[in-house]
Motif scaffolding. Structure first.
Motif, short mmCIF file in Angstrom:
data_model
loop_
_atom_site.label_atom_id
_atom_site.label_comp_id
_atom_site.label_asym_id
_atom_site.label_seq_id
_atom_site.Cartn_x
_atom_site.Cartn_y
_atom_site.Cartn_z
N GLU A 176 59.11 51.39 -37.56
CA GLU A 176 58.50 51.01 -36.30
C GLU A 176 56.97 51.13 -36.40
N HIS A 210 54.58 53.03 -31.45
CA HIS A 210 55.84 53.41 -30.79
C HIS A 210 55.76 54.85 -30.27
N ILE A 242 60.24 49.51 -26.54
CA ILE A 242 60.69 50.40 -27.61
C ILE A 242 62.20 50.50 -27.72
N SER A 287 62.93 47.46 -32.66
CA SER A 287 62.53 47.29 -31.27
C SER A 287 61.77 45.98 -31.08
#
Length: 279
Positions: free
Chosen positions: A90, A94, A128, A145
Protein backbone atom coordinates in the motif's frame (compact mmCIF):
# COMPACT_ATOMS: atom_id res chain seq x y z
CA UNK A 1 -39.59 29.77 -7.89
CA UNK A 2 -38.62 27.91 -11.05
CA UNK A 3 -39.95 24.58 -12.33
CA UNK A 4 -37.94 22.41 -14.70
CA UNK A 5 -36.24 19.10 -15.24
CA UNK A 6 -32.67 19.44 -14.06
CA UNK A 7 -30.23 19.41 -16.99
CA UNK A 8 -27.87 16.47 -17.44
CA UNK A 9 -24.37 17.75 -16.84
CA UNK A 10 -21.00 16.00 -16.50
CA UNK A 11 -19.35 15.55 -13.11
CA UNK A 12 -17.21 18.68 -13.13
CA UNK A 13 -14.14 19.56 -11.09
CA UNK A 14 -16.33 21.96 -9.07
CA UNK A 15 -18.68 19.04 -8.28
CA UNK A 16 -15.75 16.86 -7.20
CA UNK A 17 -14.34 19.67 -5.03
CA UNK A 18 -17.74 20.17 -3.44
CA UNK A 19 -18.00 16.44 -2.69
CA UNK A 20 -14.74 16.61 -0.72
CA UNK A 21 -15.51 19.78 1.25
CA UNK A 22 -18.48 19.48 3.60
CA UNK A 23 -19.25 22.63 5.55
CA UNK A 24 -18.03 20.98 8.74
CA UNK A 25 -14.53 20.24 7.39
CA UNK A 26 -11.62 22.19 8.92
CA UNK A 27 -10.07 25.06 6.96
CA UNK A 28 -6.79 23.15 6.44
CA UNK A 29 -8.66 20.27 4.76
CA UNK A 30 -10.55 22.67 2.48
CA UNK A 31 -7.22 24.28 1.54
CA UNK A 32 -5.78 20.83 0.77
CA UNK A 33 -8.73 20.03 -1.51
CA UNK A 34 -8.44 23.34 -3.37
CA UNK A 35 -4.67 22.85 -3.73
CA UNK A 36 -5.24 19.34 -5.09
CA UNK A 37 -7.77 20.76 -7.55
CA UNK A 38 -5.22 23.30 -8.75
CA UNK A 39 -2.60 20.58 -9.18
CA UNK A 40 -4.88 18.29 -11.21
CA UNK A 41 -6.98 20.87 -13.06
CA UNK A 42 -4.85 21.04 -16.25
CA UNK A 43 -5.53 17.36 -16.98
CA UNK A 44 -8.87 16.96 -15.17
CA UNK A 45 -10.77 13.95 -16.51
CA UNK A 46 -13.30 13.28 -13.75
CA UNK A 47 -10.95 11.23 -11.56
CA UNK A 48 -12.44 11.76 -8.09
CA UNK A 49 -10.02 9.26 -6.56
CA UNK A 50 -6.97 11.15 -7.77
CA UNK A 51 -8.35 14.39 -6.33
CA UNK A 52 -9.07 12.80 -2.94
CA UNK A 53 -5.72 11.01 -2.68
CA UNK A 54 -3.82 14.17 -3.64
CA UNK A 55 -5.79 16.15 -1.04
CA UNK A 56 -4.96 13.58 1.65
CA UNK A 57 -1.27 13.70 0.68
CA UNK A 58 -1.23 17.50 0.95
CA UNK A 59 -3.18 17.49 4.22
CA UNK A 60 -0.93 14.81 5.71
CA UNK A 61 2.36 16.38 4.64
CA UNK A 62 1.26 19.84 5.84
CA UNK A 63 0.49 18.46 9.30
CA UNK A 64 3.69 16.44 9.49
CA UNK A 65 5.90 19.30 8.28
CA UNK A 66 4.20 22.14 10.16
CA UNK A 67 3.22 24.02 7.00
CA UNK A 68 0.08 24.69 4.94
CA UNK A 69 -1.27 22.41 2.19
CA UNK A 70 -0.62 25.09 -0.44
CA UNK A 71 3.08 25.16 0.53
CA UNK A 72 3.71 21.39 0.41
CA UNK A 73 6.36 20.56 -2.25
CA UNK A 74 5.28 18.24 -5.05
CA UNK A 75 8.13 15.89 -4.05
CA UNK A 76 6.39 15.28 -0.69
CA UNK A 77 3.20 14.27 -2.48
CA UNK A 78 5.12 11.76 -4.61
CA UNK A 79 6.90 10.45 -1.51
CA UNK A 80 3.60 9.65 0.25
CA UNK A 81 2.33 7.80 -2.83
CA UNK A 82 5.26 5.36 -2.96
CA UNK A 83 4.01 1.76 -2.71
CA UNK A 84 6.31 0.57 0.07
CA UNK A 85 4.02 1.28 3.00
CA UNK A 86 1.80 -0.78 5.25
CA UNK A 87 -0.26 -2.88 4.80
CA UNK A 88 2.26 -4.45 2.43
CA UNK A 89 2.13 -2.95 -1.05
CA UNK A 90 0.00 0.00 0.00
CA UNK A 91 1.14 3.62 -0.40
CA UNK A 92 2.82 5.26 2.59
CA UNK A 93 -0.18 7.58 2.71
CA UNK A 94 -2.45 4.72 3.85
CA UNK A 95 -1.14 4.74 7.42
CA UNK A 96 0.21 8.31 7.49
CA UNK A 97 -3.14 9.91 6.60
CA UNK A 98 -4.95 7.82 9.21
CA UNK A 99 -2.51 8.97 11.89
CA UNK A 100 -2.97 12.61 10.89
CA UNK A 101 -6.76 12.33 10.80
CA UNK A 102 -6.69 10.84 14.30
CA UNK A 103 -4.29 13.54 15.56
CA UNK A 104 -6.52 16.28 14.14
CA UNK A 105 -9.64 14.89 15.80
CA UNK A 106 -11.50 13.50 12.81
CA UNK A 107 -14.02 10.80 13.68
CA UNK A 108 -13.11 7.66 11.79
CA UNK A 109 -15.51 4.75 11.27
CA UNK A 110 -13.18 2.20 12.85
CA UNK A 111 -13.29 4.20 16.10
CA UNK A 112 -17.02 4.90 15.86
CA UNK A 113 -18.48 5.58 19.30
CA UNK A 114 -21.82 7.23 18.61
CA UNK A 115 -22.96 10.22 16.61
CA UNK A 116 -21.95 10.74 13.00
CA UNK A 117 -18.40 10.34 11.76
CA UNK A 118 -17.33 13.22 9.58
CA UNK A 119 -17.20 13.46 5.82
CA UNK A 120 -13.40 13.47 5.61
CA UNK A 121 -13.35 10.21 7.56
CA UNK A 122 -15.91 8.73 5.18
CA UNK A 123 -13.77 9.50 2.14
CA UNK A 124 -10.64 8.10 3.80
CA UNK A 125 -12.41 4.89 4.80
CA UNK A 126 -13.60 4.27 1.24
CA UNK A 127 -10.11 4.86 -0.12
CA UNK A 128 -8.35 2.43 2.23
CA UNK A 129 -10.94 -0.35 2.22
CA UNK A 130 -9.35 -3.68 1.30
CA UNK A 131 -11.42 -6.68 0.27
CA UNK A 132 -11.00 -9.53 2.76
CA UNK A 133 -11.15 -13.22 1.73
CA UNK A 134 -14.23 -15.12 2.92
CA UNK A 135 -12.02 -17.64 4.75
CA UNK A 136 -10.15 -15.67 7.44
CA UNK A 137 -7.75 -18.57 8.12
CA UNK A 138 -6.73 -18.92 4.48
CA UNK A 139 -3.50 -17.77 2.88
CA UNK A 140 -5.08 -15.23 0.51
CA UNK A 141 -4.05 -11.67 1.44
CA UNK A 142 -6.51 -8.76 1.43
CA UNK A 143 -7.05 -7.12 -1.93
CA UNK A 144 -5.44 -3.79 -2.83
CA UNK A 145 -7.21 -0.60 -1.76
CA UNK A 146 -8.63 2.09 -4.01
CA UNK A 147 -5.88 4.32 -2.62
CA UNK A 148 -3.24 1.96 -4.02
CA UNK A 149 -4.88 1.81 -7.46
CA UNK A 150 -5.11 5.61 -7.47
CA UNK A 151 -1.47 6.05 -6.44
CA UNK A 152 -0.41 3.86 -9.37
CA UNK A 153 -2.35 6.15 -11.73
CA UNK A 154 -1.14 9.35 -10.08
CA UNK A 155 2.59 8.80 -9.82
CA UNK A 156 3.27 8.93 -13.60
CA UNK A 157 1.10 12.06 -13.90
CA UNK A 158 3.10 13.83 -11.20
CA UNK A 159 6.47 12.72 -12.53
CA UNK A 160 8.42 15.66 -13.91
CA UNK A 161 6.17 18.28 -12.31
CA UNK A 162 8.03 20.94 -10.34
CA UNK A 163 6.82 23.41 -7.75
CA UNK A 164 7.34 26.19 -10.33
CA UNK A 165 5.01 24.35 -12.71
CA UNK A 166 2.33 24.08 -10.05
CA UNK A 167 2.60 27.75 -9.06
CA UNK A 168 1.88 28.61 -12.69
CA UNK A 169 -1.39 26.66 -12.74
CA UNK A 170 -4.63 28.66 -12.40
CA UNK A 171 -6.58 28.36 -9.14
CA UNK A 172 -9.17 25.61 -8.91
CA UNK A 173 -12.83 26.64 -9.26
CA UNK A 174 -14.98 27.21 -6.20
CA UNK A 175 -16.51 23.99 -4.85
CA UNK A 176 -20.10 23.31 -5.87
CA UNK A 177 -22.47 23.96 -2.94
CA UNK A 178 -24.43 21.29 -1.13
CA UNK A 179 -28.12 20.51 -1.60
CA UNK A 180 -31.28 20.66 0.47
CA UNK A 181 -33.95 18.51 -1.21
CA UNK A 182 -37.53 18.50 0.04
CA UNK A 183 -39.27 15.29 -1.04
CA UNK A 184 -43.09 15.10 -1.17
CA UNK A 185 -43.34 11.35 -1.82
CA UNK A 186 -40.61 8.77 -1.14
CA UNK A 187 -36.85 8.43 -1.34
CA UNK A 188 -36.01 5.10 -3.00
CA UNK A 189 -32.84 3.20 -3.87
CA UNK A 190 -33.12 1.64 -7.32
CA UNK A 191 -31.28 -1.09 -9.24
CA UNK A 192 -32.30 -2.37 -12.66
CA UNK A 193 -34.76 -4.81 -11.07
CA UNK A 194 -35.50 -3.70 -7.49
CA UNK A 195 -36.70 -0.73 -5.48
CA UNK A 196 -36.21 -0.18 -1.74
CA UNK A 197 -37.62 2.79 0.15
CA UNK A 198 -35.57 4.69 2.71
CA UNK A 199 -37.23 4.68 6.14
CA UNK A 200 -36.74 6.83 9.20
CA UNK A 201 -34.65 4.84 11.68
CA UNK A 202 -36.73 6.21 14.58
CA UNK A 203 -40.39 6.17 13.51
CA UNK A 204 -40.15 4.10 10.28
CA UNK A 205 -41.94 6.82 8.30
CA UNK A 206 -41.17 6.52 4.58
CA UNK A 207 -43.12 9.37 3.03
CA UNK A 208 -41.90 12.92 2.61
CA UNK A 209 -38.99 14.50 4.40
CA UNK A 210 -35.79 16.32 3.53
CA UNK A 211 -32.52 14.99 2.11
CA UNK A 212 -29.39 17.07 2.65
CA UNK A 213 -26.15 16.61 0.74
CA UNK A 214 -23.09 18.23 2.33
CA UNK A 215 -19.90 17.00 0.72
CA UNK A 216 -20.02 13.18 0.96
CA UNK A 217 -22.52 13.28 3.82
CA UNK A 218 -26.15 12.43 2.99
CA UNK A 219 -28.81 12.63 5.68
CA UNK A 220 -32.55 12.11 5.69
CA UNK A 221 -34.84 14.10 7.97
CA UNK A 222 -38.32 12.62 8.19
CA UNK A 223 -41.53 14.67 8.61
CA UNK A 224 -41.21 14.27 12.39
CA UNK A 225 -37.69 15.76 12.27
CA UNK A 226 -35.89 12.49 13.12
CA UNK A 227 -32.43 12.31 11.55
CA UNK A 228 -31.29 9.20 9.67
CA UNK A 229 -27.93 8.66 7.98
CA UNK A 230 -28.53 5.87 5.46
CA UNK A 231 -25.24 4.45 4.17
CA UNK A 232 -27.06 3.26 1.04
CA UNK A 233 -27.45 6.87 -0.13
CA UNK A 234 -24.34 8.23 -1.81
CA UNK A 235 -23.92 11.94 -2.47
CA UNK A 236 -22.97 11.69 -6.14
CA UNK A 237 -25.93 9.43 -6.88
CA UNK A 238 -28.37 11.67 -4.99
CA UNK A 239 -27.20 14.68 -7.04
CA UNK A 240 -27.49 12.68 -10.27
CA UNK A 241 -31.04 11.63 -9.26
CA UNK A 242 -32.16 15.25 -9.59
CA UNK A 243 -31.34 15.04 -13.29
CA UNK A 244 -34.04 12.41 -13.75
CA UNK A 245 -36.73 13.88 -11.49
CA UNK A 246 -39.82 15.49 -13.06
CA UNK A 247 -41.03 18.98 -12.19
CA UNK A 248 -38.06 19.94 -10.06
CA UNK A 249 -38.87 23.17 -8.22
CA UNK A 250 -36.07 25.41 -6.98
CA UNK A 251 -36.90 28.11 -4.48
CA UNK A 252 -34.18 30.14 -2.72
CA UNK A 253 -31.67 27.32 -2.86
CA UNK A 254 -34.11 24.57 -1.80
CA UNK A 255 -34.89 21.85 -4.35
CA UNK A 256 -38.39 20.33 -4.22
CA UNK A 257 -39.30 17.06 -5.92
CA UNK A 258 -42.12 14.54 -5.77
CA UNK A 259 -40.33 11.19 -5.64
CA UNK A 260 -36.55 10.92 -5.44
CA UNK A 261 -35.21 7.82 -7.18
CA UNK A 262 -31.53 7.23 -6.41
CA UNK A 263 -29.30 4.72 -8.20
CA UNK A 264 -27.97 1.94 -5.99
CA UNK A 265 -24.23 1.71 -5.38
CA UNK A 266 -24.28 -1.48 -7.47
CA UNK A 267 -25.24 0.59 -10.52
CA UNK A 268 -23.36 3.28 -12.44
CA UNK A 269 -23.54 6.60 -10.59
CA UNK A 270 -25.56 8.17 -13.44
CA UNK A 271 -27.85 5.15 -13.97
CA UNK A 272 -31.36 6.31 -14.96
CA UNK A 273 -33.61 4.86 -12.23
CA UNK A 274 -36.72 5.41 -14.38
CA UNK A 275 -35.63 2.45 -16.50
CA UNK A 276 -36.63 0.14 -13.63
CA UNK A 277 -39.93 -1.55 -14.53
CA UNK A 278 -41.10 -1.42 -10.90
CA UNK A 279 -40.87 2.38 -10.63
Amino acid sequence: MTTARAARVPWTLADALGYLTPDTAPAAWKEAVQSAGRLLQPAWAGDDGALAVTAFALYTAAHQDGTTPAEVPIARVRELLLLDGLPEGEPRLHVAAGEVLHARGHRLPQSFSGGYWDGVGQVYQRLIYQWEPEEPMGDMPPGPSAMRHTAIRLLPRLEGLTDDHVRGFPPAPAPAPGYTIEVADRVSKVTDNSVSTVQCSTCQDMYGGTVTVDGPEVRYLCREAHLTEDRRLEARRVIAALSYADDVQIDRGVVRVGQLLVASSTMAWDFDPRSNRFV
